[in-house]
Write an enzyme that holds these catalytic residues in place. Structure first.
Site, PDB file in Angstrom:
ATOM      1  N   SER A  18       0.820  -1.222   0.000  1.00  0.00           N
ATOM      2  CA  SER A  18       0.000   0.000   0.000  1.00  0.00           C
ATOM      3  C   SER A  18       0.853   1.271   0.000  1.00  0.00           C
ATOM      4  CB  SER A  18      -0.923   0.011   1.224  1.00  0.00           C
ATOM      5  OG  SER A  18      -1.586   1.261   1.293  1.00  0.00           O
ATOM      6  N   THR A  65      -9.105  -0.937   2.166  1.00  0.00           N
ATOM      7  CA  THR A  65      -8.817  -1.368   0.802  1.00  0.00           C
ATOM      8  C   THR A  65      -9.173  -2.846   0.658  1.00  0.00           C
ATOM      9  OG1 THR A  65      -7.172  -1.301  -0.961  1.00  0.00           O
ATOM     10  CG2 THR A  65      -6.330  -1.775   1.245  1.00  0.00           C
ATOM     11  N   LYS A  69     -13.827  -3.593   1.428  1.00  0.00           N
ATOM     12  CA  LYS A  69     -14.656  -2.399   1.215  1.00  0.00           C
ATOM     13  C   LYS A  69     -16.152  -2.663   1.424  1.00  0.00           C
ATOM     14  CE  LYS A  69     -11.550   0.083  -1.908  1.00  0.00           C
ATOM     15  NZ  LYS A  69     -11.402   0.783  -3.173  1.00  0.00           N
ATOM     16  N   ASN A  90     -14.607   3.124   1.706  1.00  0.00           N
ATOM     17  CA  ASN A  90     -13.134   3.125   1.722  1.00  0.00           C
ATOM     18  C   ASN A  90     -12.573   4.035   2.820  1.00  0.00           C
ATOM     19  OD1 ASN A  90     -13.350   5.722   0.684  1.00  0.00           O
ATOM     20  ND2 ASN A  90     -11.684   5.440  -0.776  1.00  0.00           N
ATOM     21  N   ALA A 132     -17.432  -4.089 -14.331  1.00  0.00           N
ATOM     22  CA  ALA A 132     -18.648  -3.820 -13.549  1.00  0.00           C
ATOM     23  C   ALA A 132     -18.467  -4.330 -12.129  1.00  0.00           C
ATOM     24  CB  ALA A 132     -19.855  -4.472 -14.229  1.00  0.00           C
ATOM     25  N   GLY A 133     -17.261  -4.177 -11.618  1.00  0.00           N
ATOM     26  CA  GLY A 133     -16.958  -4.625 -10.258  1.00  0.00           C
ATOM     27  C   GLY A 133     -17.131  -3.507  -9.248  1.00  0.00           C
ATOM     28  N   GLY A 134     -16.463  -3.664  -8.103  1.00  0.00           N
ATOM     29  CA  GLY A 134     -16.608  -2.727  -6.999  1.00  0.00           C
ATOM     30  C   GLY A 134     -16.199  -1.307  -7.347  1.00  0.00           C
TER      31      GLY A 134
HETATM   32  P1  NAP Z   1     -13.435  -6.221  -8.895  1.00  0.00           P
HETATM   33  O1  NAP Z   1     -14.578  -5.770  -8.077  1.00  0.00           O
HETATM   34  O2  NAP Z   1     -12.795  -7.539  -8.583  1.00  0.00           O
HETATM   35  O3  NAP Z   1     -13.947  -6.252 -10.421  1.00  0.00           O
HETATM   36  C1  NAP Z   1     -13.096  -6.726 -11.419  1.00  0.00           C
HETATM   37  C2  NAP Z   1     -13.701  -6.441 -12.792  1.00  0.00           C
HETATM   38  O4  NAP Z   1     -12.708  -6.795 -13.757  1.00  0.00           O
HETATM   39  C3  NAP Z   1     -14.950  -7.245 -13.115  1.00  0.00           C
HETATM   40  O5  NAP Z   1     -15.807  -6.443 -13.896  1.00  0.00           O
HETATM   41  C4  NAP Z   1     -14.393  -8.422 -13.925  1.00  0.00           C
HETATM   42  O6  NAP Z   1     -15.321  -8.944 -14.855  1.00  0.00           O
HETATM   43  C5  NAP Z   1     -13.293  -7.719 -14.687  1.00  0.00           C
HETATM   44  N1  NAP Z   1     -12.197  -8.605 -15.132  1.00  0.00           N
HETATM   45  C6  NAP Z   1     -11.314  -9.292 -14.349  1.00  0.00           C
HETATM   46  N2  NAP Z   1     -10.418  -9.935 -15.127  1.00  0.00           N
HETATM   47  C7  NAP Z   1     -10.736  -9.660 -16.422  1.00  0.00           C
HETATM   48  C8  NAP Z   1     -10.195 -10.039 -17.673  1.00  0.00           C
HETATM   49  N3  NAP Z   1      -9.103 -10.842 -17.755  1.00  0.00           N
HETATM   50  N4  NAP Z   1     -10.761  -9.556 -18.807  1.00  0.00           N
HETATM   51  C9  NAP Z   1     -11.835  -8.741 -18.728  1.00  0.00           C
HETATM   52  N5  NAP Z   1     -12.419  -8.342 -17.569  1.00  0.00           N
HETATM   53  C10 NAP Z   1     -11.871  -8.809 -16.426  1.00  0.00           C
HETATM   54  O7  NAP Z   1     -12.230  -5.166  -8.907  1.00  0.00           O
HETATM   55  P2  NAP Z   1     -12.294  -3.606  -8.545  1.00  0.00           P
HETATM   56  O8  NAP Z   1     -12.205  -3.437  -7.088  1.00  0.00           O
HETATM   57  O9  NAP Z   1     -13.435  -2.996  -9.277  1.00  0.00           O
HETATM   58  O10 NAP Z   1     -10.879  -3.068  -9.129  1.00  0.00           O
HETATM   59  C11 NAP Z   1     -10.654  -2.971 -10.536  1.00  0.00           C
HETATM   60  C12 NAP Z   1      -9.299  -2.303 -10.789  1.00  0.00           C
HETATM   61  O11 NAP Z   1      -9.319  -0.966 -10.307  1.00  0.00           O
HETATM   62  C13 NAP Z   1      -8.113  -2.977 -10.103  1.00  0.00           C
HETATM   63  O12 NAP Z   1      -7.036  -2.984 -11.017  1.00  0.00           O
HETATM   64  C14 NAP Z   1      -7.809  -2.062  -8.933  1.00  0.00           C
HETATM   65  O13 NAP Z   1      -6.455  -2.126  -8.555  1.00  0.00           O
HETATM   66  C15 NAP Z   1      -8.151  -0.705  -9.537  1.00  0.00           C
HETATM   67  N6  NAP Z   1      -8.482   0.351  -8.549  1.00  0.00           N
HETATM   68  C16 NAP Z   1      -7.731   1.485  -8.536  1.00  0.00           C
HETATM   69  C17 NAP Z   1      -8.031   2.520  -7.658  1.00  0.00           C
HETATM   70  C18 NAP Z   1      -7.219   3.774  -7.660  1.00  0.00           C
HETATM   71  O14 NAP Z   1      -7.262   4.535  -6.685  1.00  0.00           O
HETATM   72  N7  NAP Z   1      -6.497   4.076  -8.724  1.00  0.00           N
HETATM   73  C19 NAP Z   1      -9.121   2.389  -6.768  1.00  0.00           C
HETATM   74  C20 NAP Z   1      -9.882   1.213  -6.810  1.00  0.00           C
HETATM   75  C21 NAP Z   1      -9.550   0.206  -7.710  1.00  0.00           C
HETATM   76  P3  NAP Z   1     -16.419 -10.069 -14.438  1.00  0.00           P
HETATM   77  O15 NAP Z   1     -17.543  -9.330 -13.789  1.00  0.00           O
HETATM   78  O16 NAP Z   1     -16.787 -10.692 -15.733  1.00  0.00           O
HETATM   79  O17 NAP Z   1     -15.704 -11.017 -13.503  1.00  0.00           O
END
Ligand code: NAP
Length: 279
Positions: A18, A65, A69, A90, A132-134
């Protein structure tokens, strides 16, 4: 006169990577705030108890994180409207009345990075969110607050994109589709909120979705997550950026909530870009 150091931190699992202690350490120093900020590796089964212990023993605020969350919603005794919309928390804050407030600063952090740091205009623009995740759920309300012409949500599992589009339809024009149905009209802004970059994968969207005016933004950041931004550059986008600015801005939003002062972020972002090799 010296005031007591107050305790803050981040709960995650794993959490050793982190950047939050580094960011909050600079904020505290710059703002002259008496703050200690630590990372705590907390397993999911211990989350609720450890969070309650933290506040009972004098802790003032926590960042939350992955993977906690959603669990943090239950620890909060009150939720802000944006946390309720996101169905994820968060930031936890011990308020003066003793109640723990749950907030979600991720969307505000993204909006501030897009609008203030990158100077983008989102109002009346066409926006595509991949995933369409978190994090998509977390950023949708603040993003729709900018009144884009449309937000298309595309996901590997289309049903999740459709469900999110329907859940936020009262806030603006939304559409949920599978990657193949994104269309060939270029978007103004494409936000990659999938975790695909971490494994080097690119969401298979039609080539026409990226045009010479398109800005591409990956929420992931760092040398190990370059796949999407490199691919977008090769596809001829105007600009490809990683989400380090969102990370710094969501932290600034949390710091302001806790301490009542807004820290400067530009030099923190510059230092972090150097440190993690981010675009
Ligand atoms: P999450 O809830 O686990 O959702 C993951 C998403 O990615 C789902 O829509 C999943 O699709 C899709 N996915 C996973 N592997 C894939 C692949 N190989 N091809 C296509 N789609 C794929 O994750 P999250 O919490 O939303 O986080 C997503 C990203 O945002 C991560 O990289 C995280 O590090 C980043 N993030 C960054 C910040 C920042 O401050 N910059 C803050 C939050 C998150 P399905 O629904 O089909 O499984």
């Amino acid at each position: 006169m010296s005031s007591a150091v107050e305790l803050y931190g981040v709960f995650g699992h794993p959490v050793a990577h982190s950047l939050s202690p580094f960011i909050h350490g600079i904020f505290a120093r710059d703002c002259g705030e008496q703050v200690s900020y630590r990372a705590y590796d907390v397993a999911p089964e211990e989350f609720e108890e450890r969070a309650k212990e933290f506040f009972a023993s004098g802790g003032r605020g926590l960042n939350i994180t992955l993977p906690h969350k959603i669990a943090a919603v239950e620890v909060a005794q009150e939720l802000t409207a944006r946390a309720a919309h996101a169905a994820a928390v968060n930031t936890l804050t011990l308020q003066d009345d003793g109640m723990v407030l749950g907030d979600n600063t991720d969307g505000a952090g993204l909006v501030r990075d897009l609008c203030d740091n990158l100077g983008l205009v989102v109002t009346q623009r066409r926006v595509l969110i991949l995933g369409a995740g978190g994090s998509t759920r977390g950023v949708l309300a603040p993003l729709l607050g900018l009144e884009p012409a449309i937000v298309v949500i595309a996901n590997r599992t289309p049903e999740r994109a459709e469900a999110l589009a329907a859940a936020f339809a009262d806030l603006g024009v939304t559409q949920g589709v599978g990657f193949a149905y994104v269309g060939e009209t270029p978007f103004d802004l494409i936000i990659n909120a999938t975790s695909a970059s971490l494994s080097g994968d690119i969401p298979p969207i039609p080539a026409g979705a990226i045009g010479p005016e398109t800005v591409c933004y990956d929420l992931a950041y760092g040398r190990s997550a370059m796949a999407f931004v490199r691919w977008a550059q090769q596809a001829g986008c105007a600009r490809a950026v990683q989400g380090l600015g969102m990370l710094v801005e969501q932290a600034a939003e949390s710091f302001q909530l806790w301490r009542g002062v807004r820290p400067e972020t530009a030099h923190v972002l510059a230092a972090l870009k150097e440190r993690v090799g981010s675009l």
